[in-house]
Design a protein around this motif. Structure first.
Motif, PDB file in Angstrom:
ATOM      1  N   SER A   1      15.280  30.791  72.568  1.00  0.00           N
ATOM      2  CA  SER A   1      13.891  30.293  72.024  1.00  0.00           C
ATOM      3  C   SER A   1      12.915  31.224  72.188  1.00  0.00           C
TER       4      SER A   1
ATOM      5  N   PHE B   1      12.990  32.854  61.095  1.00  0.00           N
ATOM      6  CA  PHE B   1      11.980  32.237  60.155  1.00  0.00           C
ATOM      7  C   PHE B   1      12.110  32.015  58.699  1.00  0.00           C
TER       8      PHE B   1
ATOM      9  N   THR C   1      13.621  34.193  69.789  1.00  0.00           N
ATOM     10  CA  THR C   1      13.532  33.829  68.470  1.00  0.00           C
ATOM     11  C   THR C   1      11.954  33.945  68.216  1.00  0.00           C
ATOM     12  N   ALA C   2      11.089  33.287  69.103  1.00  0.00           N
ATOM     13  CA  ALA C   2       9.850  32.813  68.819  1.00  0.00           C
ATOM     14  C   ALA C   2       8.676  33.870  69.390  1.00  0.00           C
TER      15      ALA C   2
ATOM     16  N   ARG D   1      22.309  27.581  63.142  1.00  0.00           N
ATOM     17  CA  ARG D   1      22.741  27.772  64.601  1.00  0.00           C
ATOM     18  C   ARG D   1      22.511  26.529  65.200  1.00  0.00           C
TER      19      ARG D   1
ATOM     20  N   THR E   1       6.274  36.732  65.955  1.00  0.00           N
ATOM     21  CA  THR E   1       4.998  35.826  65.660  1.00  0.00           C
ATOM     22  C   THR E   1       3.719  36.788  66.323  1.00  0.00           C
TER      23      THR E   1
ATOM     24  N   SER F   1      17.579  24.677  68.302  1.00  0.00           N
ATOM     25  CA  SER F   1      16.779  25.030  69.566  1.00  0.00           C
ATOM     26  C   SER F   1      16.416  23.767  70.451  1.00  0.00           C
TER      27      SER F   1
ATOM     28  N   PHE G   1       5.429  24.290  58.330  1.00  0.00           N
ATOM     29  CA  PHE G   1       6.275  23.527  59.326  1.00  0.00           C
ATOM     30  C   PHE G   1       6.695  22.429  58.880  1.00  0.00           C
TER      31      PHE G   1
ATOM     32  N   ILE H   1      14.304  23.093  72.474  1.00  0.00           N
ATOM     33  CA  ILE H   1      12.754  22.830  72.713  1.00  0.00           C
ATOM     34  C   ILE H   1      12.039  22.486  71.555  1.00  0.00           C
ATOM     35  N   LEU H   2      12.291  23.706  70.374  1.00  0.00           N
ATOM     36  CA  LEU H   2      11.440  23.297  69.090  1.00  0.00           C
ATOM     37  C   LEU H   2      12.299  22.037  68.274  1.00  0.00           C
TER      38      LEU H   2
ATOM     39  N   PHE I   1      13.779  28.464  58.127  1.00  0.00           N
ATOM     40  CA  PHE I   1      13.068  27.225  57.893  1.00  0.00           C
ATOM     41  C   PHE I   1      12.777  27.130  56.422  1.00  0.00           C
TER      42      PHE I   1
HETATM   43  C1  4IA Z   1      13.083  28.381  69.188  1.00  0.00           C
HETATM   44  C2  4IA Z   1       7.732  27.930  65.279  1.00  0.00           C
HETATM   45  C3  4IA Z   1       8.163  29.274  66.070  1.00  0.00           C
HETATM   46  C4  4IA Z   1       7.241  30.067  66.605  1.00  0.00           C
HETATM   47  C5  4IA Z   1       9.446  28.841  66.724  1.00  0.00           C
HETATM   48  C6  4IA Z   1       9.360  28.308  67.875  1.00  0.00           C
HETATM   49  C7  4IA Z   1      10.573  27.917  68.686  1.00  0.00           C
HETATM   50  C8  4IA Z   1      11.896  28.603  68.245  1.00  0.00           C
HETATM   51  C9  4IA Z   1      11.788  29.325  67.114  1.00  0.00           C
HETATM   52  C10 4IA Z   1      10.666  29.596  66.441  1.00  0.00           C
HETATM   53  O1  4IA Z   1      13.003  27.548  70.137  1.00  0.00           O
HETATM   54  O2  4IA Z   1      14.035  28.790  68.748  1.00  0.00           O
END
Ligand code: 4IA
Length: 402
Positions: free
Chosen positions: A236, A174, A239-240, A84, A244, A87, A290, A89-90, A177
């Protein structure tokens, strides 16, 4: 498992960290990885791996050498097309990362979240009402999967219809990854439908006027990010933000059911509840692994590493490294667990960690008040995922206080 052979001076370990065997019981493998050396080579995926606390911290803290823009997973975005759009930010480095993080961070800090606490606590109370009425519950299906779904989508400002797509989407992300193994393929069976729904919810028009989503679009109105970037930051959160916390609450319930004396300690002294959740994150490490990617030729613990190499960080193993932690395999709510890398470390450290803590504290505070003992009531069932460690079922019996 061979440990004699070396590659560029580092031990070679013939393991598959994404195999059923490894994911089911990672701890013997973690020990092997840590004891083999500070840096090991995993030929199966052609990646460098680190499982000791010191090296994991070193890599997380040096974002210039170990970047995120080539992906947080096994796939190297410099060489392969991501599943995709990355992200922003990530999977971004400074300066882009600083700009996007600067938008999300103020929405998610403790002061900002205080407004949500009351609503969270009310929902936690109702949830514990019904759990106690039933006495025998599934800690995953009746608590850990229910509570985040009751609070988080509303906090973001999502519409009610279609929320069942949230968990499958996170499960895709997840698993993605890791390698394209069976877990990956299984998660991606309905990828298109699930992804379409998610992307639709990220639009300004789909979001309520008072959630995190609207606040992100306000940053677009203020010129901090573009309209399109705002949508990506909502993505984001979606997703996150959900899986979690479910895995985190599952981990807490599982830990307290397994170590009832630790529950008694919190019951006697509720001030231990906050540190106890940190210990849960250290001990169970819901996010197990990670990756980073080297931006240049470098060295870790004397091992030369080329540019553009994937580095696999075993957060869960670092959180149980005996070089850093006393009795690391003991779940001890009185320990100082701060410094664990369960939320990562450095510039990418979990930006949503206060939401995770707030959710866990809401549920656990209510349970601590009203439940004297949490007992395992059958075999927990493990849920395998390429990144997350958790359960699909956790049979519990709750004993009401007084
Ligand atoms: C995103 C590592 C995890 C918690 C995570 C953090 C950010 C994103 C996805 C997964 O920005 O999509």
């Amino acid at each position: 498992m061979q440990t004699e052979a070396h590659y560029q001076g580092a031990p070679i370990l013939d393991v598959d960290p994404f195999s059923t065997e490894f994911l089911t019981d990672p701890y013997p493998f973690h020990e092997q990885l840590r004891e083999a050396g500070p840096v090991v080579w995993i030929p199966k995926y052609k990646v460098w791996a680190m499982a000791r606390y010191e090296e994991v911290r070193h890599v997380l803290d040096d974002w210039e050498t170990f970047c995120s823009s080539a992906g947080g997973g096994l796939s190297n975005f410099n060489q392969e097309k991501p599943w995709r759009p990355p992200s922003i930010i990530l999977e971004a480095d400074p300066p882009m990362h600083n700009r996007t993080r600067g938008v999300l961070a103020p929405l998610l800090n403790r002061a900002a979240l205080n407004k949500l606490r009351e609503g969270f606590d009310e929902k936690a109370k109702l949830l514990v009402d019904s759990a106690l009425a039933r006495q025998e519950v599934d800690g995953v299906k009746d608590i850990a999967e229910v509570f985040p779904l009751q609070v988080f989508p509303d906090a973001v400002g999502l519409q009610k219809e279609g929320r069942e797509n949230l968990l499958p989407y996170a499960n895709m992300a997840f698993n993605a990854f890791g390698p394209r193994n069976e877990l990956f393929e299984e998660a991606f069976k309905e990828a298109e439908k699930v992804t379409d729904w998610i992307m639709n919810q990220c639009r300004r028009e789909a979001l309520s006027e008072d959630g995190f989503g609207a606040q992100i679009y306000a940053a677009a109105d203020a010129g901090e990010i573009s309209e399109q970037e705002a949508g990506m930051l909502v993505r984001s959160l979606l997703t996150a933000g959900l899986d979690t916390t479910m895995y985190g609450i599952t981990s807490a319930l599982y830990s307290f059911a397994s170590f009832p004396e630790q529950w008694s300690l919190i019951r006697e002294n509720p001030a231990l509840l906050r540190p106890a959740f940190e210990e849960v994150v250290r001990f169970q490490s819901p996010v197990q692994t990670f990756f980073r990617t080297t931006t240049c030729k470098t060295q870790v613990a004397g091992v030369p590493i080329d540019a553009d190499q994937k580095v696999l960080l075993f957060l869960g193993a670092a959180n149980r490294d005996p070089r850093r932690w006393e009795a690391p395999d003991t779940f001890d709510v009185r320990r100082r667990a701060v410094g664990h890398v369960g939320f990562g470390h450095g510039i990418h450290v979990c930006v949503g960690q206060m939401v995770a803590r707030l959710e866990a504290e809401s549920v656990l505070t209510e349970l601590v008040k009203r439940v004297e003992r949490i007992e395992l009531n059958g075999e927990p069932v493990r849920r395998l995922n390429n990144t997350l460690r958790g359960l699909s079922s956790l049979p519990l019996k709750l004993y009401a206080a007084d």
